[in-house]
Design a protein around this motif. Structure first.
Motif, PDB file in Angstrom:
ATOM      1  N   ILE A 100     -40.622 -33.558 -45.809  1.00 39.81           N
ATOM      2  CA  ILE A 100     -39.862 -34.576 -46.519  1.00 39.81           C
ATOM      3  C   ILE A 100     -38.447 -34.648 -45.947  1.00 39.81           C
ATOM      4  O   ILE A 100     -37.933 -35.721 -45.666  1.00 39.81           O
ATOM      5  CB  ILE A 100     -39.817 -34.281 -48.030  1.00 39.81           C
ATOM      6  CG1 ILE A 100     -41.228 -34.118 -48.598  1.00 39.81           C
ATOM      7  CG2 ILE A 100     -39.013 -35.334 -48.763  1.00 39.81           C
ATOM      8  CD1 ILE A 100     -42.110 -35.340 -48.477  1.00 39.81           C
ATOM      9  N   CYS A 101     -37.817 -33.508 -45.804  1.00 43.41           N
ATOM     10  CA  CYS A 101     -36.489 -33.382 -45.202  1.00 43.41           C
ATOM     11  C   CYS A 101     -36.325 -31.919 -44.809  1.00 43.41           C
ATOM     12  O   CYS A 101     -37.271 -31.144 -44.940  1.00 43.41           O
ATOM     13  CB  CYS A 101     -35.390 -33.843 -46.168  1.00 43.41           C
ATOM     14  SG  CYS A 101     -35.261 -32.883 -47.678  1.00 43.41           S
ATOM     15  N   ASN A 102     -35.162 -31.542 -44.341  1.00 40.78           N
ATOM     16  CA  ASN A 102     -34.935 -30.161 -43.937  1.00 40.78           C
ATOM     17  C   ASN A 102     -35.228 -29.211 -45.101  1.00 40.78           C
ATOM     18  O   ASN A 102     -34.659 -29.340 -46.174  1.00 40.78           O
ATOM     19  CB  ASN A 102     -33.494 -29.989 -43.446  1.00 40.78           C
ATOM     20  CG  ASN A 102     -33.274 -28.646 -42.810  1.00 40.78           C
ATOM     21  OD1 ASN A 102     -34.137 -28.130 -42.113  1.00 40.78           O
ATOM     22  ND2 ASN A 102     -32.120 -28.067 -43.055  1.00 40.78           N
ATOM     23  N   ASN A 103     -36.143 -28.278 -44.901  1.00 41.04           N
ATOM     24  CA  ASN A 103     -36.529 -27.248 -45.867  1.00 41.04           C
ATOM     25  C   ASN A 103     -37.320 -27.762 -47.074  1.00 41.04           C
ATOM     26  O   ASN A 103     -37.441 -27.059 -48.068  1.00 41.04           O
ATOM     27  CB  ASN A 103     -35.321 -26.447 -46.364  1.00 41.04           C
ATOM     28  CG  ASN A 103     -34.977 -25.302 -45.455  1.00 41.04           C
ATOM     29  OD1 ASN A 103     -35.750 -24.918 -44.588  1.00 41.04           O
ATOM     30  ND2 ASN A 103     -33.803 -24.746 -45.636  1.00 41.04           N
ATOM     31  N   LEU A 104     -37.880 -28.963 -47.018  1.00 43.29           N
ATOM     32  CA  LEU A 104     -38.682 -29.482 -48.127  1.00 43.29           C
ATOM     33  C   LEU A 104     -39.988 -30.067 -47.598  1.00 43.29           C
ATOM     34  O   LEU A 104     -39.972 -30.951 -46.742  1.00 43.29           O
ATOM     35  CB  LEU A 104     -37.916 -30.546 -48.908  1.00 43.29           C
ATOM     36  CG  LEU A 104     -38.621 -31.112 -50.145  1.00 43.29           C
ATOM     37  CD1 LEU A 104     -38.881 -30.007 -51.178  1.00 43.29           C
ATOM     38  CD2 LEU A 104     -37.786 -32.221 -50.767  1.00 43.29           C
ATOM     39  N   TYR A 105     -41.106 -29.557 -48.125  1.00 43.54           N
ATOM     40  CA  TYR A 105     -42.432 -29.929 -47.631  1.00 43.54           C
ATOM     41  C   TYR A 105     -43.370 -30.225 -48.794  1.00 43.54           C
ATOM     42  O   TYR A 105     -43.404 -29.499 -49.783  1.00 43.54           O
ATOM     43  CB  TYR A 105     -43.040 -28.784 -46.802  1.00 43.54           C
ATOM     44  CG  TYR A 105     -42.132 -28.333 -45.703  1.00 43.54           C
ATOM     45  CD1 TYR A 105     -42.194 -28.911 -44.439  1.00 43.54           C
ATOM     46  CD2 TYR A 105     -41.181 -27.346 -45.924  1.00 43.54           C
ATOM     47  CE1 TYR A 105     -41.343 -28.502 -43.422  1.00 43.54           C
ATOM     48  CE2 TYR A 105     -40.327 -26.930 -44.910  1.00 43.54           C
ATOM     49  CZ  TYR A 105     -40.411 -27.520 -43.674  1.00 43.54           C
ATOM     50  OH  TYR A 105     -39.560 -27.122 -42.672  1.00 43.54           O
ATOM     51  N   CYS A 106     -44.150 -31.284 -48.657  1.00 41.73           N
ATOM     52  CA  CYS A 106     -45.172 -31.639 -49.631  1.00 41.73           C
ATOM     53  C   CYS A 106     -46.522 -31.165 -49.108  1.00 41.73           C
ATOM     54  O   CYS A 106     -46.949 -31.552 -48.018  1.00 41.73           O
ATOM     55  CB  CYS A 106     -45.202 -33.152 -49.850  1.00 41.73           C
ATOM     56  SG  CYS A 106     -46.508 -33.678 -50.969  1.00 41.73           S
ATOM     57  N   LEU A 107     -47.191 -30.326 -49.869  1.00 43.10           N
ATOM     58  CA  LEU A 107     -48.505 -29.807 -49.476  1.00 43.10           C
ATOM     59  C   LEU A 107     -49.599 -30.594 -50.179  1.00 43.10           C
ATOM     60  O   LEU A 107     -50.456 -30.042 -50.842  1.00 43.10           O
ATOM     61  CB  LEU A 107     -48.607 -28.318 -49.823  1.00 43.10           C
ATOM     62  CG  LEU A 107     -47.592 -27.417 -49.142  1.00 43.10           C
ATOM     63  CD1 LEU A 107     -47.740 -25.984 -49.636  1.00 43.10           C
ATOM     64  CD2 LEU A 107     -47.726 -27.507 -47.632  1.00 43.10           C
ATOM     65  N   LYS A 108     -49.579 -31.905 -50.034  1.00 45.92           N
ATOM     66  CA  LYS A 108     -50.569 -32.733 -50.716  1.00 45.92           C
ATOM     67  C   LYS A 108     -51.901 -32.683 -49.991  1.00 45.92           C
ATOM     68  O   LYS A 108     -51.954 -32.419 -48.796  1.00 45.92           O
ATOM     69  CB  LYS A 108     -50.073 -34.170 -50.848  1.00 45.92           C
ATOM     70  CG  LYS A 108     -49.861 -34.896 -49.541  1.00 45.92           C
ATOM     71  CD  LYS A 108     -49.368 -36.282 -49.768  1.00 45.92           C
ATOM     72  CE  LYS A 108     -50.549 -37.131 -50.101  1.00 45.92           C
ATOM     73  NZ  LYS A 108     -50.345 -38.466 -50.450  1.00 45.92           N
ATOM     74  N   GLY A 109     -52.931 -32.951 -50.725  1.00 43.49           N
ATOM     75  CA  GLY A 109     -54.259 -32.942 -50.139  1.00 43.49           C
ATOM     76  C   GLY A 109     -54.752 -31.530 -49.919  1.00 43.49           C
ATOM     77  O   GLY A 109     -54.208 -30.564 -50.423  1.00 43.49           O
ATOM     78  N   SER A 110     -55.792 -31.403 -49.144  1.00 45.07           N
ATOM     79  CA  SER A 110     -56.312 -30.077 -48.847  1.00 45.07           C
ATOM     80  C   SER A 110     -56.030 -29.774 -47.387  1.00 45.07           C
ATOM     81  O   SER A 110     -55.871 -30.667 -46.562  1.00 45.07           O
ATOM     82  CB  SER A 110     -57.817 -30.016 -49.125  1.00 45.07           C
ATOM     83  OG  SER A 110     -58.471 -30.973 -48.320  1.00 45.07           O
TER      84      SER A 110
END
Length: 116
Positions: A100-110
């Protein structure tokens, strides 16, 4: 090599200032930690709370620890995930989530993410 130290939290509801203040306090007393996992609703429930989240997304405020979330619903979720999907590093088939941005992640899905 020591195993990674992980922090977990539940619903954030877009209150990232409060979240990272708490993370800072916990890190000072028992840290440091390698990552933060948010396992509840990450995005706000009300549009008034979206500005705080957008300050981090637009990198006007800094995220102090690699932060991963799974709750991809709530106000602004579609907008933020749509913007993230246009970033070069997020193009193509992704099994390890979206940056998403520096140090932010979306773990959507499998899928599978290697963190350590």
């Amino acid at each position: 090599m020591a195993p990674p130290r992980i922090l977990l939290c539940g619903d954030v509801f877009g209150r990232l200032n409060q979240l990272f203040k708490r993370v800072s306090t916990v890190s000072k007393s028992t840290g440091p930690f390698d990552a933060l996992f948010c396992v509840g609703q990450f995005f706000p429930e009300e549009s008034e709370s979206l500005n705080e989240l957008m300050d981090y997304i637009e990198e006007q405020s800094q995220i102090p620890i690699p932060t991963y979330f799974i709750g991809d619903y709530g106000v602004g979720a579609a907008k933020v995930l749509s913007i993230a999907s246009t970033h070069l590093e997020n193009r193509g088939f992704k099994i390890d989530g979206l940056k998403i941005c520096n140090n932010l992640y979306c773990l959507k899905g499998s899928g599978k993410v290697t963190l350590h």
